[in-house]
Design a protein around this motif. Structure first.
Motif, PDB file in Angstrom:
ATOM      1  N   LEU A 250       0.442   6.570  82.915  1.00 24.00           N
ATOM      2  CA  LEU A 250       1.423   7.005  81.919  1.00 24.00           C
ATOM      3  C   LEU A 250       2.503   5.968  81.672  1.00 24.00           C
ATOM      4  N   GLY A 251       2.614   4.989  82.564  1.00 20.50           N
ATOM      5  CA  GLY A 251       3.579   3.910  82.363  1.00 20.50           C
ATOM      6  C   GLY A 251       4.826   4.040  83.211  1.00 20.50           C
ATOM      7  N   PHE A 252       5.911   3.448  82.712  1.00 22.98           N
ATOM      8  CA  PHE A 252       7.170   3.379  83.456  1.00 22.98           C
ATOM      9  C   PHE A 252       8.208   4.286  82.803  1.00 22.98           C
ATOM     10  N   TYR A 253       9.020   4.935  83.674  1.00 31.05           N
ATOM     11  CA  TYR A 253      10.032   5.867  83.202  1.00 31.05           C
ATOM     12  C   TYR A 253      11.364   5.598  83.908  1.00 31.05           C
ATOM     13  N   VAL A 254      12.454   5.948  83.265  1.00 30.12           N
ATOM     14  CA  VAL A 254      13.769   5.879  83.905  1.00 30.12           C
ATOM     15  C   VAL A 254      13.854   7.014  84.912  1.00 30.12           C
ATOM     16  N   ALA A 255      14.057   6.656  86.182  1.00 25.54           N
ATOM     17  CA  ALA A 255      14.081   7.654  87.252  1.00 25.54           C
ATOM     18  C   ALA A 255      15.489   8.033  87.669  1.00 25.54           C
ATOM     19  N   ASN A 256      16.447   7.149  87.437  1.00 27.16           N
ATOM     20  CA  ASN A 256      17.799   7.366  87.958  1.00 27.16           C
ATOM     21  C   ASN A 256      18.797   6.621  87.083  1.00 27.16           C
ATOM     22  N   GLU A 257      19.821   7.308  86.644  1.00 23.70           N
ATOM     23  CA  GLU A 257      20.856   6.663  85.825  1.00 23.70           C
ATOM     24  C   GLU A 257      21.963   6.051  86.671  1.00 23.70           C
ATOM     25  N   ASN A 258      21.861   6.217  87.993  1.00 26.98           N
ATOM     26  CA  ASN A 258      22.809   5.565  88.904  1.00 26.98           C
ATOM     27  C   ASN A 258      22.333   4.134  89.129  1.00 26.98           C
ATOM     28  N   THR A 259      22.713   3.241  88.232  1.00 24.80           N
ATOM     29  CA  THR A 259      22.214   1.856  88.297  1.00 24.80           C
ATOM     30  C   THR A 259      22.927   1.027  89.354  1.00 24.80           C
ATOM     31  N   ASP A 260      23.953   1.605  89.995  1.00 28.02           N
ATOM     32  CA  ASP A 260      24.577   0.908  91.123  1.00 28.02           C
ATOM     33  C   ASP A 260      23.678   0.966  92.351  1.00 28.02           C
ATOM     34  N   GLN A 261      22.708   1.859  92.292  1.00 30.08           N
ATOM     35  CA  GLN A 261      21.777   2.002  93.413  1.00 30.08           C
ATOM     36  C   GLN A 261      21.007   0.699  93.602  1.00 30.08           C
TER      37      GLN A 261
ATOM     38  N   ILE B 272      20.279   1.238  80.246  1.00 28.15           N
ATOM     39  CA  ILE B 272      20.491   2.558  80.848  1.00 28.15           C
ATOM     40  C   ILE B 272      21.977   2.904  80.852  1.00 28.15           C
ATOM     41  N   ASN B 273      22.803   1.929  81.243  1.00 26.54           N
ATOM     42  CA  ASN B 273      24.248   2.172  81.296  1.00 26.54           C
ATOM     43  C   ASN B 273      24.830   2.518  79.929  1.00 26.54           C
ATOM     44  N   GLU B 274      24.241   1.960  78.873  1.00 25.56           N
ATOM     45  CA  GLU B 274      24.739   2.200  77.516  1.00 25.56           C
ATOM     46  C   GLU B 274      23.979   3.330  76.817  1.00 25.56           C
ATOM     47  N   SER B 275      23.183   4.064  77.607  1.00 24.19           N
ATOM     48  CA  SER B 275      22.449   5.243  77.105  1.00 24.19           C
ATOM     49  C   SER B 275      21.461   4.918  75.987  1.00 24.19           C
ATOM     50  N   ILE B 276      20.981   3.679  75.952  1.00 24.85           N
ATOM     51  CA  ILE B 276      19.902   3.336  75.013  1.00 24.85           C
ATOM     52  C   ILE B 276      18.611   4.018  75.478  1.00 24.85           C
ATOM     53  N   VAL B 277      18.439   4.104  76.810  1.00 24.07           N
ATOM     54  CA  VAL B 277      17.383   4.920  77.405  1.00 24.07           C
ATOM     55  C   VAL B 277      18.021   5.781  78.487  1.00 24.07           C
ATOM     56  N   SER B 278      17.495   6.987  78.679  1.00 20.10           N
ATOM     57  CA  SER B 278      18.071   7.928  79.628  1.00 20.10           C
ATOM     58  C   SER B 278      17.030   8.367  80.653  1.00 20.10           C
ATOM     59  N   LYS B 279      17.495   9.073  81.654  1.00 24.09           N
ATOM     60  CA  LYS B 279      16.609   9.556  82.712  1.00 24.09           C
ATOM     61  C   LYS B 279      15.460  10.375  82.124  1.00 24.09           C
ATOM     62  N   GLY B 280      14.231  10.047  82.559  1.00 21.12           N
ATOM     63  CA  GLY B 280      13.048  10.755  82.091  1.00 21.12           C
ATOM     64  C   GLY B 280      12.382  10.112  80.894  1.00 21.12           C
ATOM     65  N   GLU B 281      13.061   9.188  80.229  1.00 21.58           N
ATOM     66  CA  GLU B 281      12.470   8.536  79.050  1.00 21.58           C
ATOM     67  C   GLU B 281      11.535   7.411  79.458  1.00 21.58           C
ATOM     68  N   ALA B 282      10.526   7.212  78.630  1.00 18.77           N
ATOM     69  CA  ALA B 282       9.546   6.156  78.889  1.00 18.77           C
ATOM     70  C   ALA B 282      10.119   4.792  78.537  1.00 18.77           C
ATOM     71  N   LEU B 283       9.722   3.805  79.316  1.00 21.84           N
ATOM     72  CA  LEU B 283      10.072   2.404  79.038  1.00 21.84           C
ATOM     73  C   LEU B 283       8.855   1.709  78.443  1.00 21.84           C
ATOM     74  N   PRO B 284       9.067   0.622  77.719  1.00 21.69           N
ATOM     75  CA  PRO B 284       7.935  -0.078  77.102  1.00 21.69           C
ATOM     76  C   PRO B 284       6.916  -0.541  78.140  1.00 21.69           C
ATOM     77  N   SER B 285       5.658  -0.561  77.739  1.00 23.60           N
ATOM     78  CA  SER B 285       4.591  -1.013  78.630  1.00 23.60           C
ATOM     79  C   SER B 285       4.708  -2.501  78.887  1.00 23.60           C
ATOM     80  N   VAL B 286       3.967  -2.975  79.869  1.00 18.34           N
ATOM     81  CA  VAL B 286       3.967  -4.406  80.184  1.00 18.34           C
ATOM     82  C   VAL B 286       3.476  -5.205  78.976  1.00 18.34           C
ATOM     83  N   ASN B 287       2.397  -4.739  78.346  1.00 14.12           N
ATOM     84  CA  ASN B 287       1.859  -5.453  77.177  1.00 14.12           C
ATOM     85  C   ASN B 287       2.880  -5.533  76.051  1.00 14.12           C
ATOM     86  N   THR B 288       3.601  -4.430  75.821  1.00 15.90           N
ATOM     87  CA  THR B 288       4.606  -4.420  74.748  1.00 15.90           C
ATOM     88  C   THR B 288       5.758  -5.358  75.083  1.00 15.90           C
ATOM     89  N   MET B 289       6.180  -5.350  76.348  1.00 10.34           N
ATOM     90  CA  MET B 289       7.260  -6.241  76.771  1.00 10.34           C
ATOM     91  C   MET B 289       6.861  -7.706  76.599  1.00 10.34           C
TER      92      MET B 289
END
Length: 338
Positions: free
Chosen positions: A78-89, A31-48
């Motif tokens: 629908l799976g998992f999504y990036v909810a917040n780019e403030n990863t210090d949270q 997330i910090n390196e913008s490989i994935v951004s807020k609102g984008e889907a993350l891989p499913s558990v099976n894929t991981m």
């Protein structure tokens, strides 16, 4: 292009990291390196599991950790999504309150200030309605790293709160018993109310009658009603309980006690119209202190717990990961109205 899987696997070089640490920090780095951004889907558990060769339980625990921090969101089917780019949270808190009146706002401001900017607080209001309370608890369950709840005195409350993990739960404001020990920072109503009435007994006896406004079925704590009934009996006080104050009905020689600010304002308005002076012609006692009550009507006598201190203690317990079982004292503030 670097993938999210590579960001997770590159942390294998960190000997102190468990698979869980790898997973969580790898996604944070992505997330910090913008490989994935807020609102984008993350891989499913099976894929991981397939890509990383990590145990399914590790992947699930990692996603739950990120959800509790407010960094990742789970959407049903629908799976998992990036909810917040403030990863210090570091934490996501569900704060379940009665309503946002002036003293609950005191709690909230103090609580928020104690937790700081890197903690997300989602606020929900149940308004003393058990159906709304049940809907809120069903909605937030399993989605937060901490649950801070002001409970409703109701038979269903125990079954709604018992499933919450004890290390992620703090009860505040009112106290309701649960099956096992739990953390709480609350106020006490019955003994403290009786002690306040007793301390004011000499003043109250200067008047002809004490009137307590209580609407059956309202949010007023029943403990205060019990304390009032015991006090007037023990001290032989001429007293009545009425469901509400009727505008224009203020009378000389009465002490008026209300937990409803709107009734206090109406009484003061009528005193001005009828040229009655609080503290001389009538007495006024109010529950829950606030700045305005120091200023109007020459000062309104109140008794209240310290909601600023309550918010601070709950916040301290969360930040310090400490166990807490504390009752915030109730304080009588004598002013000119009684």
């Amino acid at each position: 292009m670097v993938t999210i899987y590579e960001k997770i696997l590159e942390l294998e070089q960190m000997p102190s990291f468990s698979k869980h640490d790898q997973f969580v920090n790898g996604i944070i780095n992505a997330i910090n390196e913008s490989i994935v951004s807020k609102g984008e889907a993350l891989p499913s558990v099976n894929t991981m599991v397939k890509k990383l060769s990590f145990a399914r339980a590790t992947i699930m625990k990692g996603y739950k950790d990120l959800i509790s921090r407010g960094i990742v969101q789970s959407k049903n089917r629908l799976g998992f999504y990036v909810a917040n780019e403030n990863t210090d949270q570091t934490l996501k808190v569900a704060l379940v309150m009665y309503l946002m009146d002036s003293f609950q706002e005191q709690f909230y401001r103090s609580f928020r200030d104690e937790l700081g900017v890197n903690v997300q607080i989602d606020v929900f209001f149940h308004h003393g309605n058990i159906t709304i309370f049940e809907s809120i608890m069903d909605m937030v369950k399993g989605k937060y790293g901490m649950y801070v709840v002001s409970p409703i005195p109701h038979p269903k409350t125990k079954q709604l709160l018992d499933p919450l993990p004890r290390n992620k739960f703090i009860m505040f404001d009112r106290f309701e018993p649960l099956s096992e020990e739990f953390n709480y920072v609350t106020q006490e109503f019955e003994t403290s109310s009786y002690e306040v009435f007793s301390a004011l007994a000499e003043k109250i006896k200067l008047y002809d009658e004490m009137i307590f406004f209580h609407l059956p079925g309202s949010l007023n704590p029943l403990e205060i009603i019990r304390a009032f009934k015991k006090f007037v009996k023990d001290f032989d006080i001429n007293a009545r309980m009425l469901p509400e104050y009727i505008p224009g009905s203020v009378e000389q020689g009465k002490v008026y006690f209300s937990l409803n600010n709107a009734e206090i304002w109406e009484i003061l308005k009528d005193c001005k119209i009828k040229k009655l002076k609080p503290g001389r012609d009538i007495g006024i006692l109010s529950h829950n202190d606030e700045v305005i009550k120091e200023l109007i009507g020459g000062g309104i006598t109140t008794y209240s717990t310290d909601f600023v201190q309550m918010g601070k203690r709950v916040g301290q317990a969360i930040i310090g990961r400490e166990q807490v079982q504390e009752v915030i004292p109730t304080v009588l503030k004598r002013r000119d109205s009684l």
